[in-house]
Design an enzyme around this catalytic site. Sequence first.
Site, PDB file in Angstrom:
ATOM      1  N   ASP A 152      -3.644   7.457  22.179  1.00 23.18           N
ATOM      2  CA  ASP A 152      -4.014   8.815  21.776  1.00 23.18           C
ATOM      3  C   ASP A 152      -3.291   9.803  22.686  1.00 23.18           C
ATOM      4  O   ASP A 152      -2.102   9.642  22.936  1.00 23.18           O
ATOM      5  CB  ASP A 152      -5.532   8.981  21.825  1.00 23.18           C
ATOM      6  CG  ASP A 152      -6.043  10.077  20.895  1.00 23.18           C
ATOM      7  OD1 ASP A 152      -5.238  10.919  20.462  1.00 23.18           O
ATOM      8  OD2 ASP A 152      -7.249  10.106  20.604  1.00 23.18           O
ATOM      9  N   HIS A 193       0.567  11.279  22.963  1.00 26.14           N
ATOM     10  CA  HIS A 193       1.065  12.639  22.841  1.00 26.14           C
ATOM     11  C   HIS A 193       0.286  13.543  23.790  1.00 26.14           C
ATOM     12  O   HIS A 193      -0.667  13.121  24.434  1.00 26.14           O
ATOM     13  CB  HIS A 193       0.938  13.138  21.396  1.00 26.14           C
ATOM     14  CG  HIS A 193      -0.399  12.873  20.776  1.00 26.14           C
ATOM     15  ND1 HIS A 193      -0.656  11.746  20.027  1.00 26.14           N
ATOM     16  CD2 HIS A 193      -1.563  13.554  20.815  1.00 26.14           C
ATOM     17  CE1 HIS A 193      -1.919  11.764  19.609  1.00 26.14           C
ATOM     18  NE2 HIS A 193      -2.491  12.851  20.079  1.00 26.14           N
TER      19      HIS A 193
END
Length: 281
Positions: free
Chosen positions: A121, A144
């Site tokens: 995640d 990210h």
Amino acid sequence: MKEWKIQFSNVDNLYLDGDGKIDGRGSIWWQSCMKKSVYGISFDCKRRPGALHFNNCNGLQLKGLSHLNSPRAHISIKNCKDVIVSDLEISAPDESPNTDGIDISNSYNVQILQSIIGTGDDCVAINGGSSFINITGVVCGPGHVNVKNCTLTETQNGVRIKTFQGRSGYARKISFEQIVLSNARNPIIINQFYQDKGKLSKGIMKAGAIEITDVTYSDIRGTSANDQAIDLRCDNVVGCSNIVMRNIDITPGVDCPETYAVCNNAHGSATETQPRVPCLS
């Protein structure tokens, strides 16, 4: 079930340094998340713990540890100020759900330095109530960077991505969501030509640039202190790609008669965006 496997609260000047390893052994929890019951997400998925949590720990320093396979977020920093996190390695498989590397909320003056983060995640998530967050020398991926639910009041810059001229590498999978601006200067800016003021090369343009791609701006609203509200300055050769803007509304602030956008070699899309961004179709 505890919300966190390891938790520190109300400890000032805490210093954790070493080459040890924290293994959350999260695979059994991830499996429960991937198996939806007839009622939706399983109960086990909802109650899975995070690995390491700091609450109200001012002057925290965290250095050198490895963090693996947390059931949920690996490191959480909440209600803290003057924090330095450096030289960490955080990893979990790309398919592991919600395994953020570092979550920051309601914290001030936090530095994330020289670390390698690859999870399923967010590498780093900056949440509401946080300010003066510095992320430098971090390798992110898979995963990210997500900045969400923040208010920026009379700041020198709003949401900014800057990369050093003449360097190589990439900055990608970055999102800014639900940002409120109050008379902020430079509300949205990408600069692929950044140089340290003390190391300017007397007008010489260095070849090469860090690739910037997969950047999303959504639900950003408020006022700008200067007329150039959106500034996308991308390298003529490398450029910026897949820049997505949606639901952006930046209006003139105090002593600012209008707002407009400028851009160079940025590519992507813009919907319901004010001011209009000419290079994003």
